[in-house]
Design a protein around this motif. Structure first.
Motif, PDB file in Angstrom:
ATOM      1  N   ARG A  11       0.826  -1.221   0.000  1.00  0.00           N
ATOM      2  CA  ARG A  11       0.000   0.000   0.000  1.00  0.00           C
ATOM      3  C   ARG A  11       0.854   1.262   0.000  1.00  0.00           C
ATOM      4  NH1 ARG A  11      -4.287   0.860   4.391  1.00  0.00           N
ATOM      5  NH2 ARG A  11      -4.147   2.884   3.333  1.00  0.00           N
ATOM      6  N   GLY A  12       2.093   1.130   0.479  1.00  0.00           N
ATOM      7  CA  GLY A  12       2.917   2.330   0.587  1.00  0.00           C
ATOM      8  C   GLY A  12       4.258   2.249  -0.110  1.00  0.00           C
ATOM      9  N   LEU A  13       4.603   1.064  -0.663  1.00  0.00           N
ATOM     10  CA  LEU A  13       5.906   0.933  -1.325  1.00  0.00           C
ATOM     11  C   LEU A  13       5.831  -0.047  -2.481  1.00  0.00           C
ATOM     12  CD1 LEU A  13       7.232  -2.043  -0.512  1.00  0.00           C
ATOM     13  CD2 LEU A  13       7.683  -0.895   1.656  1.00  0.00           C
ATOM     14  N   ARG A  14       6.858   0.002  -3.305  1.00  0.00           N
ATOM     15  CA  ARG A  14       7.055  -1.027  -4.325  1.00  0.00           C
ATOM     16  C   ARG A  14       8.505  -1.466  -4.268  1.00  0.00           C
ATOM     17  NH1 ARG A  14       6.023   3.333  -8.218  1.00  0.00           N
ATOM     18  NH2 ARG A  14       8.015   4.379  -8.680  1.00  0.00           N
ATOM     19  N   VAL A  15       8.740  -2.698  -4.742  1.00  0.00           N
ATOM     20  CA  VAL A  15      10.084  -3.273  -4.772  1.00  0.00           C
ATOM     21  C   VAL A  15      10.432  -3.545  -6.227  1.00  0.00           C
ATOM     22  CG1 VAL A  15      11.573  -5.130  -3.988  1.00  0.00           C
ATOM     23  CG2 VAL A  15       9.726  -4.313  -2.507  1.00  0.00           C
ATOM     24  N   LYS A  16      11.563  -3.028  -6.651  1.00  0.00           N
ATOM     25  CA  LYS A  16      11.976  -3.161  -8.054  1.00  0.00           C
ATOM     26  C   LYS A  16      13.149  -4.121  -8.184  1.00  0.00           C
ATOM     27  CE  LYS A  16      12.193   0.625 -10.489  1.00  0.00           C
ATOM     28  NZ  LYS A  16      12.525   2.019 -10.912  1.00  0.00           N
ATOM     29  N   VAL A 126       8.670  -9.170   9.787  1.00  0.00           N
ATOM     30  CA  VAL A 126       8.751  -9.196   8.331  1.00  0.00           C
ATOM     31  C   VAL A 126       9.552 -10.402   7.865  1.00  0.00           C
ATOM     32  CG1 VAL A 126       9.625  -7.983   6.284  1.00  0.00           C
ATOM     33  CG2 VAL A 126       8.456  -6.711   8.092  1.00  0.00           C
ATOM     34  N   ARG A 127      10.683 -10.657   8.503  1.00  0.00           N
ATOM     35  CA  ARG A 127      11.539 -11.775   8.095  1.00  0.00           C
ATOM     36  C   ARG A 127      10.765 -13.102   8.135  1.00  0.00           C
ATOM     37  NH1 ARG A 127      17.147 -11.347   8.181  1.00  0.00           N
ATOM     38  NH2 ARG A 127      17.772  -9.185   7.871  1.00  0.00           N
ATOM     39  N   ARG A 128       9.959 -13.304   9.171  1.00  0.00           N
ATOM     40  CA  ARG A 128       9.210 -14.563   9.289  1.00  0.00           C
ATOM     41  C   ARG A 128       8.262 -14.755   8.110  1.00  0.00           C
ATOM     42  NH1 ARG A 128       8.948 -13.395  14.999  1.00  0.00           N
ATOM     43  NH2 ARG A 128       6.944 -12.355  14.658  1.00  0.00           N
ATOM     44  N   GLN A 129       7.598 -13.687   7.701  1.00  0.00           N
ATOM     45  CA  GLN A 129       6.668 -13.797   6.576  1.00  0.00           C
ATOM     46  C   GLN A 129       7.411 -14.049   5.267  1.00  0.00           C
ATOM     47  OE1 GLN A 129       3.209 -10.994   6.568  1.00  0.00           O
ATOM     48  NE2 GLN A 129       4.146 -10.201   8.451  1.00  0.00           N
ATOM     49  N   LEU A 130       8.567 -13.424   5.104  1.00  0.00           N
ATOM     50  CA  LEU A 130       9.349 -13.649   3.884  1.00  0.00           C
ATOM     51  C   LEU A 130       9.827 -15.092   3.805  1.00  0.00           C
ATOM     52  CD1 LEU A 130      11.452 -10.368   3.588  1.00  0.00           C
ATOM     53  CD2 LEU A 130       9.351 -10.983   2.400  1.00  0.00           C
ATOM     54  N   TYR A 131      10.263 -15.645   4.920  1.00  0.00           N
ATOM     55  CA  TYR A 131      10.704 -17.045   4.935  1.00  0.00           C
ATOM     56  C   TYR A 131       9.541 -17.982   4.640  1.00  0.00           C
ATOM     57  CZ  TYR A 131      15.583 -16.726   6.309  1.00  0.00           C
ATOM     58  OH  TYR A 131      16.937 -16.508   6.299  1.00  0.00           O
ATOM     59  N   ARG A 146       5.949 -10.728  -3.250  1.00  0.00           N
ATOM     60  CA  ARG A 146       5.841 -11.354  -1.934  1.00  0.00           C
ATOM     61  C   ARG A 146       6.194 -10.359  -0.833  1.00  0.00           C
ATOM     62  NH1 ARG A 146       9.020 -15.783  -4.305  1.00  0.00           N
ATOM     63  NH2 ARG A 146       7.576 -17.187  -5.362  1.00  0.00           N
ATOM     64  N   ILE A 147       7.206  -9.536  -1.078  1.00  0.00           N
ATOM     65  CA  ILE A 147       7.561  -8.501  -0.100  1.00  0.00           C
ATOM     66  C   ILE A 147       6.409  -7.513   0.050  1.00  0.00           C
ATOM     67  CG2 ILE A 147       9.165  -6.627   0.433  1.00  0.00           C
ATOM     68  CD1 ILE A 147      11.301  -8.196  -1.163  1.00  0.00           C
ATOM     69  N   GLN A 148       5.828  -7.122  -1.061  1.00  0.00           N
ATOM     70  CA  GLN A 148       4.735  -6.142  -1.035  1.00  0.00           C
ATOM     71  C   GLN A 148       3.475  -6.686  -0.362  1.00  0.00           C
ATOM     72  OE1 GLN A 148       6.437  -4.240  -5.184  1.00  0.00           O
ATOM     73  NE2 GLN A 148       4.394  -5.103  -5.197  1.00  0.00           N
ATOM     74  N   SER A 149       3.347  -8.022  -0.274  1.00  0.00           N
ATOM     75  CA  SER A 149       2.159  -8.616   0.341  1.00  0.00           C
ATOM     76  C   SER A 149       2.315  -8.826   1.849  1.00  0.00           C
ATOM     77  CB  SER A 149       1.831  -9.955  -0.331  1.00  0.00           C
ATOM     78  OG  SER A 149       2.832 -10.919  -0.044  1.00  0.00           O
ATOM     79  N   VAL A 150       3.480  -8.507   2.415  1.00  0.00           N
ATOM     80  CA  VAL A 150       3.702  -8.670   3.851  1.00  0.00           C
ATOM     81  C   VAL A 150       2.765  -7.749   4.638  1.00  0.00           C
ATOM     82  CG1 VAL A 150       5.362  -8.229   5.711  1.00  0.00           C
ATOM     83  CG2 VAL A 150       6.077  -9.463   3.653  1.00  0.00           C
ATOM     84  N   GLN A 151       2.173  -8.300   5.699  1.00  0.00           N
ATOM     85  CA  GLN A 151       1.267  -7.544   6.561  1.00  0.00           C
ATOM     86  C   GLN A 151       2.006  -7.080   7.818  1.00  0.00           C
ATOM     87  OE1 GLN A 151      -2.069  -6.893   6.050  1.00  0.00           O
ATOM     88  NE2 GLN A 151      -2.193  -7.966   4.083  1.00  0.00           N
TER      89      GLN A 151
END
Length: 358
Positions: A11-16, A126-131, A146-151
């Motif tokens: 909602r507030g960032l994007r990853v390129k 955040v790290r737990r959700q990425l893993y 996947r990073i952008q979908s982290v809650q």
């Protein structure tokens, strides 16, 4: 945290994604450096590679030249603990945005602050959700979506900026201390080599130099062996199939990765721990603080001084404390003999320094 709200990072960032730099243009020297996961500390923060950088002399799109203050994240777990590690680019026009590195850009500055996001990305939530969403059996990977979908739960934007400023200040103090430690370590190294390699210690002018089997040495010095002068042990790995050897373990258990990922003189906490039962039922050996750990398999000669009681896997030779030789002296001696120690390594699949050859 009643004033905090749950948001999806997207909602507030994007990853390129970065660019696929061609290996044929990699060089050992140059102006621009290709950023890799090796440029990240596992807990977050930028890590200079100090002599092992890959420079690039080919052409590339201009947008992949990073700027000072850019925030980037490792999307490949090149070494254990690196997935999602996030760092800030330290200077302009030096680092190139490689394809497995994500560049974080703020899309809505009313939702997320970039400096706050830097610290948030390095947090366990955040790290737990990425893993949990990463792919790959041996090497784990994540992706921009996947990073952008982290809650996450975040405060209002002003509070984010206050928190980020406080954490940046703490990071600054930590970095200053790292630099001071590096200066002190270099001083210790210089003194050791001046006194014990070049033999220019206080009063050396009055001591004759005599021949020995190792070459000229000061009169009164002796030639000996590690086996005669040092007490050392190896390590072992408890069975990974027995949960009681690992679950709830409190005994520090080091692998070579624990040393290579920090490069610190004094060992950081180990990533793994074993139980007392795991220690008793394996060839792992408990050693005291002040012992000097040296990697002896595959990656040879990486050193660290243990700060607590610990154990290692079988990829180490551990020199135990001795009233004759301080840990600092042993560390510097081993460091000064890195080339000779590496030459002791034998083996077809991977090199190993055996305790016998040591």
């Amino acid at each position: 945290m009643s004033d905090w709200r749950e948001v999806e990072l997207g909602r507030g960032l994007r990853v390129k994604h970065g660019w696929a730099f061609k290996g044929e243009h990699f060089r050992d020297a140059g102006e621009q450096i290709v950023l890799t996961p090796g440029n990240f500390h596992d807990k977050g923060g930028f890590k200079p590679k100090n002599g092992t950088e890959k420079f690039y002399d080919g052409t590339y799109p201009e947008q992949f030249l990073l700027k000072r203050g850019d925030v980037v994240t490792a999307m490949t777990e090149q070494a254990r603990g690196l997935l999602g590690s996030t760092a800030t680019i330290p200077k302009d026009d030096t680092y190139l945005h490689n394809q497995r590195i994500g560049l974080i850009e703020i899309t809505d500055p009313e939702v997320l602050d970039l400096r706050y996001v830097y610290h948030l990305m390095n947090a366990a939530v955040v790290r737990r959700q990425l893993y949990a969403t990463a792919t790959g059996a041996k090497v784990r990977h994540t992706a921009p979506e996947r990073i952008q979908s982290v809650q996450v739960e975040v405060p209002d934007i002003l509070t984010q900026r206050v928190i980020a400023e406080l954490l940046d200040g703490i990071d600054g103090l930590i970095e200053n201390n790292r630099r001071r430690v590096a200066v002190l370590e270099e001083m210790a190294r210089a003194i050791y080599r001046e006194w014990f390699v070049k033999f220019r210690y206080p009063g050396h002018e009055d001591v004759p130099i005599v021949d020995s089997t190792l070459g000229p040495i000061p009169e009164g010095w002796e030639v000996s062996t590690c086996g005669a002068e040092l007490n050392f042990i190896g390590g072992g790995t408890p069975s990974k199939s027995e949960p009681s050897y690992w679950d709830g373990g409190t005994v520090a258990w080091y692998t070579p990765t624990d040393l290579t990922k920090t490069g610190w003189r004094y060992a950081a906490p180990s990533a793994s721990a074993i139980t007392g039962q795991g220690l008793a039922k394996s060839s792992a050996r408990l050693f005291p603080a002040g012992s000097v750990m040296m990697t002896s398999r595959a990656t040879l000669g990486v050193l660290a001084i243990a700060t607590t009681e610990a154990t290692t896997n079988q990829g180490f030779i551990v020199i135990l404390p001795d009233e004759r030789w301080s840990p600092g002296f042993v560390y510097e001696w081993l460091d000064s003999k890195a080339g000779e120690l590496s030459a002791l390594g034998t083996g077809a699949t991977f090199k190993e320094i055996t305790k016998g050859s040591f």
